[in-house]
Scaffold this motif. Structure first.
Motif, short mmCIF file in Angstrom:
data_model
loop_
_atom_site.label_atom_id
_atom_site.label_comp_id
_atom_site.label_asym_id
_atom_site.label_seq_id
_atom_site.Cartn_x
_atom_site.Cartn_y
_atom_site.Cartn_z
N ILE A 480 0.79 -1.22 0.05
CA ILE A 480 0.14 0.03 0.05
C ILE A 480 0.89 1.21 -0.08
CG2 ILE A 480 -1.67 1.27 1.21
CD1 ILE A 480 -2.47 -1.27 2.72
N PRO A 481 0.62 2.21 -0.86
CA PRO A 481 1.53 3.39 -0.75
C PRO A 481 1.37 4.07 0.60
CG PRO A 481 0.12 3.49 -2.76
CD PRO A 481 -0.35 2.28 -1.80
N ASP A 567 -6.61 2.75 0.20
CA ASP A 567 -5.99 3.17 -1.00
C ASP A 567 -4.50 3.62 -0.73
OD1 ASP A 567 -8.11 2.62 -2.30
OD2 ASP A 567 -9.08 4.48 -2.13
N GLU A 568 -4.33 4.46 0.42
CA GLU A 568 -3.16 5.15 0.64
C GLU A 568 -2.88 5.55 2.00
OE1 GLU A 568 -0.37 8.61 -1.16
OE2 GLU A 568 -2.41 8.38 -2.06
N THR A 570 -1.27 8.48 4.00
CA THR A 570 -1.01 9.84 3.93
C THR A 570 -0.51 10.61 5.12
OG1 THR A 570 -2.84 10.96 3.87
CG2 THR A 570 -2.05 9.94 1.86
#
Length: 638
Positions: A480-481, A567-568, A570
């Protein structure tokens, strides 16, 4: 120390040598035609040898259509008597009072089991069954009453000391007694007197067909714990009528299938939680009273009897986990008692799948006559790498057979994932099992070397004939980013106490590990959100522990986002999509998306020519019971 537990008690001329009884539990160990098997006999005989004063065998069915499970014992015809006559002879050799519980499941069955619709007082289906039951006619009710009496007569002919009428847990008799399930307007429904008529007439019919010295007990749910069901006040009103009809003891349980967590409570429920209900019944009757419900230590039983709340204490699942509990307690060997942890993963899981039950902590359950540990004629030097439940079980079993065993563990604590699994709320008793394993190894003089990492050089020095590689598993890190951010940690490290978290947490993965980790963190008053891609969380948990876990998560205000993916990760938080589309702010991200085997050392040692047996999570990541069974089998067959 246990003067009350180990004092005798006499019922109808039958003397129990102590106050510990085996509670009736469905095992699915009999033939489908209700006849006895060696599996059933050996299972119960092991408990008789273990010292229980009374054994109440489970759910003898009074008619084929009364079965709730496929492989129950039955005494609905005379052809079933001979097998159980041999069974009772085996049990009586061990000075054990033997009671046959008799029952009819009523609506709490299914076409899958019966081949036809269940039968019940009213056309109201059981929440656990897909089938609408057929309402019984008065003619059929009268017939079933006589079948209970005939079943009891056959039990006496087979050599049982008595029977226990199963009037608890939402089965047919209980269905008649409760306005929760009985909506009739004839003489068997409506008023209290009408609703108890079925039970009273059954007891009277039994009494008319058995000898005066034959014990007739009765099991009742003190409180059904459902809206509209019977409560303790109703039960206290009913018991005198049953006493007048001719019962000889009262066995106080709780619940119906909708409140299944009261019938078979999980580790989230406190010990001896139902004893106060037994105490209330004790106040209004002179009959012996049996208490049951999460009692897994004879010292608990001692305090219950000493308090005057019960005369006898029934242990169900504890007798599965350690059938020698009474003998060990009598000899003061409390640290040798293997305690039930109320996990449901062997007994209830198998029961709900209609297959023979197991106990994840007792690999011999249901195989008592097949898996005797034979001393080896060729002792080997065995090196066990890893002290999780698989490694320790393998070490115990191999050492018991005469092999020379050493256990090596790189960490400070034994137990592996099993110990870490004991950290979340409600799971603490799992530690007891690891303590029991370590104590068994101490008795066997097996060295357990902690904080000792095994290397190829150490193996060369030890010169083992065989290596048991129980090296466990490590967390899977998804692609996963942002996964490499410093605030991203594993559930394993959180539960192991290797890392701390912030006050706002996102747990990625809503399986049992993720849900329990979230519950642990929320219990510390932290704000927690679970992200799960499936449509429900904790789907790998068994029914009752899952109910309890979900209730705890709700109480602790854990946000649950299902059908949602990450999704990400951050600076702002965790970006998710699916059923929920947003960025969830957080201080810490906890990963709980599974684990993978640790095989590096095992592979290296195999290449160097060592005989390496890979077990537990290192073989295949799974549940504790599978690892323990694998450890037992490798130790038994080496």
């Amino acid at each position: 120390m246990l003067k009350n537990v180990f004092s005798p008690i006499t019922i109808k001329g039958k003397t129990m040598k102590n106050r510990l009884a085996v509670a009736p539990m469905v095992t699915n160990y009999c033939n489908e035609d209700g006849t006895c098997t060696e599996m059933f006999s050996a299972y119960h005989e092991t408990k008789a040898k273990g010292g229980f004063g009374m054994i109440i065998t489970e759910d003898f069915t009074v008619r084929p259509r009364g079965k709730g499970f496929k492989h129950l014992p039955g005494l609905w015809n005379d052809e079933q008597i001979p097998g159980f006559k041999e069974f009772t002879k085996r049990i009586h050799k061990h000075d054990t009072v033997l009671i046959a519980q008799i029952y009819h499941a009523g609506r709490q069955s299914s076409k899958m089991v019966l081949g036809e619709a269940p039968e019940a007082p009213s056309a109201i289906p059981c929440p656990f069954s897909p089938d609408m039951p057929e309402e019984l006619s008065v003619e059929e009710i009268k017939k079933i009453i006589t079948e209970f009496g005939d079943c009891a007569r056959r039990a006496e002919d087979a050599g049982f000391d008595g029977i226990e009428v199963h009037g608890a847990h939402g089965y047919l008799i209980s269905q008649f007694m409760s306005s929760y399930t009985n909506k009739r307007t004839d003489e068997y429904g409506g008023s209290l007197q009408n609703r108890i008529r079925f039970a009273v007439e059954i007891v009277k019919d039994i009494r008319s067909k058995v000898s005066k010295d034959f014990i007739v007990g009765y099991r009742i749910s003190a409180d059904e714990h459902v809206t509209g069901g019977r409560n303790i006040g109703d039960t206290l009103t009913i018991v005198p009528f049953l006493e007048e009809a001719g019962i000889d003891y009262i066995h106080v349980s709780a619940g119906v299938y909708r409140s299944f967590d009261d019938i078979i409570p999980s580790q989230y429920r406190g010990h001896s939680w139902n004893t106060d209900a037994a105490g209330e019944v004790k106040k209004i009757t002179k009959l012996p009273v049996i208490s049951v419900g999460r009692i897994n230590d004879p010292r608990l039983a001692e305090t219950i009897i000493a308090s005057g709340k019960a005369d006898i204490v029934a242990m169900g699942r504890q007798s599965l986990t350690d059938p020698e509990t009474p003998n060990k307690a009598k000899e003061g060997r409390f640290d040798e008692i293997r305690n039930c942890i109320a996990c449901h993963h062997g007994c209830v899981k198998n029961l709900l799948n209609n297959v023979p039950i197991q106990c994840i902590l007792n690999p011999t359950l249901g195989r008592e006559s097949k898996v005797a540990l034979e001393k080896t004629e060729a002792p080997k030097n065995i090196m066990v790498i890893g002290s999780g439940p698989a490694g320790l079980e393998a070490a115990i079993t191999a050492a018991s057979r005469g092999h020379r065993v050493k256990v090596f563990e790189k960490n400070r604590w034994a137990g592996g994932q099993f110990r870490i699994g004991a950290v979340p709320p409600g799971k603490g008793e799992m530690i007891n099992y690891i303590n029991w394993q370590l104590n068994e190894l101490k008795k066997l003089n097996v060295p357990v070397l902690m904080e000792t990492e095994v290397t190829p050089e150490l193996v060369k020095k030890e010169k083992p004939d065989v290596i048991f590689a129980a090296t466990g598993a490590v967390p899977i890190i998804p692609n996963i980013p942002g996964i490499d951010r410093p605030n991203v940690v594993s559930a394993h490290d959180v539960l192991a106490g290797n890392v701390n978290t912030g006050n706002s947490i996102v747990v990625v993965g809503g399986g049992c590990v993720g849900a329990e980790t979230a519950n642990q963190l929320a219990n510390y008053l932290k704000g927690v959100t679970i992200i799960e891609m499936l449509d429900a969380i904790a789907g790998d948990e068994i029914v009752v522990p899952r109910w309890d876990l979900l209730e705890d998560l709700e109480k602790n205000k854990v946000r649950i986002c299902t059908k949602t993916t990450v999704d990400e990760i951050t600076d702002a938080g965790v970006k998710v999509s699916g059923a929920v589309n947003e960025v969830i702010p957080c201080d810490t991200v906890v990963l709980a998306v599974g684990a993978k085997p640790v095989l590096g050392l095992a592979d290296t040692l195999k290449k160097e020519g060592y005989d390496v047996r890979v077990i537990g999570d290192a073989s295949k990541v799974g549940l504790g019971g599978e690892a323990i069974m694998e450890g037992f089998e490798v130790g038994r067959t080496i």
